[in-house]
Design an enzyme around this catalytic site. Structure first.
Site, PDB file in Angstrom:
ATOM      1  N   SER A 185       0.813  -1.207   0.000  1.00 40.44           N
ATOM      2  CA  SER A 185       0.000   0.000   0.000  1.00 40.44           C
ATOM      3  C   SER A 185       0.849   1.261   0.000  1.00 40.44           C
ATOM      4  O   SER A 185       0.324   2.358  -0.182  1.00 40.44           O
ATOM      5  CB  SER A 185      -0.910   0.019   1.241  1.00 40.44           C
ATOM      6  OG  SER A 185      -0.135   0.012   2.428  1.00 40.44           O
ATOM      7  N   HIS A 224      -3.243  -3.566  -5.580  1.00 37.10           N
ATOM      8  CA  HIS A 224      -3.526  -3.109  -4.224  1.00 37.10           C
ATOM      9  C   HIS A 224      -4.995  -3.311  -3.909  1.00 37.10           C
ATOM     10  O   HIS A 224      -5.862  -2.575  -4.380  1.00 37.10           O
ATOM     11  CB  HIS A 224      -3.138  -1.638  -4.056  1.00 37.10           C
ATOM     12  CG  HIS A 224      -3.358  -1.134  -2.674  1.00 37.10           C
ATOM     13  ND1 HIS A 224      -3.754   0.159  -2.395  1.00 37.10           N
ATOM     14  CD2 HIS A 224      -3.274  -1.762  -1.463  1.00 37.10           C
ATOM     15  CE1 HIS A 224      -3.890   0.302  -1.089  1.00 37.10           C
ATOM     16  NE2 HIS A 224      -3.609  -0.845  -0.508  1.00 37.10           N
ATOM     17  N   GLU A 252      -6.558  -1.210  -6.999  1.00 40.11           N
ATOM     18  CA  GLU A 252      -5.649  -0.334  -7.736  1.00 40.11           C
ATOM     19  C   GLU A 252      -4.658  -1.218  -8.482  1.00 40.11           C
ATOM     20  O   GLU A 252      -3.949  -2.010  -7.867  1.00 40.11           O
ATOM     21  CB  GLU A 252      -4.911   0.603  -6.783  1.00 40.11           C
ATOM     22  CG  GLU A 252      -5.803   1.644  -6.125  1.00 40.11           C
ATOM     23  CD  GLU A 252      -5.055   2.537  -5.159  1.00 40.11           C
ATOM     24  OE1 GLU A 252      -5.293   3.758  -5.180  1.00 40.11           O
ATOM     25  OE2 GLU A 252      -4.237   2.010  -4.368  1.00 40.11           O
ATOM     26  N   ASN A 269      -4.412   6.026  -1.049  1.00 38.94           N
ATOM     27  CA  ASN A 269      -3.636   6.418   0.127  1.00 38.94           C
ATOM     28  C   ASN A 269      -2.927   7.755  -0.057  1.00 38.94           C
ATOM     29  O   ASN A 269      -2.713   8.492   0.911  1.00 38.94           O
ATOM     30  CB  ASN A 269      -2.619   5.335   0.479  1.00 38.94           C
ATOM     31  CG  ASN A 269      -3.263   4.170   1.189  1.00 38.94           C
ATOM     32  OD1 ASN A 269      -4.336   4.302   1.766  1.00 38.94           O
ATOM     33  ND2 ASN A 269      -2.630   3.006   1.147  1.00 38.94           N
TER      34      ASN A 269
END
Length: 309
Positions: A144, A165, A177, A215
């Protein structure tokens, strides 16, 4: 979790690798994330081997997968119990486990790691597996926060390396992702996209930038809220209420922090801060550092920004 440590040059260009239809999947790491990915892949007809060095972790993961599938069946097959039992049976037949990553990858289309967020450990893992996996096998990381390019640098299949991800809990969260480095071939990227869609996920295409999309936007937002609280501009309760009612968010930033894990947040921010020391967006938070140092990581420890019974 350094399963293997050496690598050799395979000497195969991306032009020699055709589009790979991913059917056999090896997932390294039997924790919550790895088990979640295994559950979704097995439920969609993929042959999955879950790998960990700890046999007890694997047993717990398999038990958890079966328990989760039973809960799914209660909702999905409420009026068709026999079909539900068949669904569970087929999914569980698709799951096997192993403590020997080296032997497993010799017959796999995709190796996906979901282990500790440590660059050296991930590099050692993939560097060792690189000489054992077939030429067509794609490697992917579920990191991540770490650079996919840096992880892939320990291998000689840069064109067959990307990022996938997933989000926790994997069976519930719809997004994946899909990350391409500057060396990832189009064939590899397409295979990863198609695999994710076969799992029933919605995909977004990302470049190999810090935090990818989610993130990279989420953590600075949370840290801005924490700094607002540190300055005394608002209580954590009021800030959470403001973002839920003002923006329609299901959770405020402090509630979300406790759910994500304050230790996880700090680990990611520490990495970004070290790589970008002059960027104020990644500056350290005294409150966050204090809570983590006290072992208050959020819901999983019973206390973070809030207390949980």
């Amino acid at each position: 979790m350094a399963f293997l440590t050496h690598h050799i040059c395979r000497g195969l260009s991306s032009s020699a690798v055709r589009h790979v239809v991913i059917k056999n999947v090896t997932i390294i790491g039997g924790g919550q994330m790895g088990a979640g990915i295994a559950q979704v892949a097995a439920s969609t007809g993929h042959a999955v081997t879950l790998v960990d060095t700890n046999e007890d972790i694997l047993k717990k993961a398999v038990k958890g997968i079966e328990g989760n599938l039973k809960r799914v069946v209660k909702k999905k097959f409420a009026d068709k119990p026999e079909a539900g039992e068949e669904f569970i049976g087929k999914a569980m037949q698709n799951v096997s486990t192993s403590t020997d990553a080296g032997s497993v990858v010799q017959g796999t289309d995709l190796v996906l790691e979901a282990i500790v967020e440590n660059l050296k450990v991930k590099q050692d893992l993939f560097g060792g597996l690189d000489k054992l996996a077939p030429a067509h096998t794609i490697f992917a990381s579920n990191t991540s926060s770490l650079s996919i390019t840096d992880i892939a640098s320990s291998t000689n299949r840069l064109d067959r390396f990307g990022g996938l991800h997933f989000f926790n809990p994997v069976p519930v969260m719809r997004l994946v992702e899909v990350i391409a480095t500057s060396s990832t071939s189009q064939e590899t990227f397409d295979s990863l996209l198609n695999f994710s869609k076969m799992l029933g996920k919605t995909t977004v295409s990302c470049k190999d930038t810090p935090g990818f999309m989610v993130n990279r936007l989420l953590l600075p937002y949370i840290l801005d809220a924490v700094r607002m609280y540190e300055r005394g501009d608002g209580s954590k309760e009021d800030i959470d209420i403001a973002m839920k009612l003002g923006c329609g968010y299901p959770m405020g930033p402090f509630e979300l922090s406790d759910y994500v894990g304050l230790d996880t947040m700090k680990f990611i921010m520490d990495g970004w801060s070290a790589a970008n020391p002059d960027n104020p967006m990644f500056a350290q938070s005294e409150v966050l550092n204090k809570l983590v140092s006290e072992g208050k990581f959020g819901k999983k420890t019973g206390e973070g920004f809030y207390k949980y019974k």
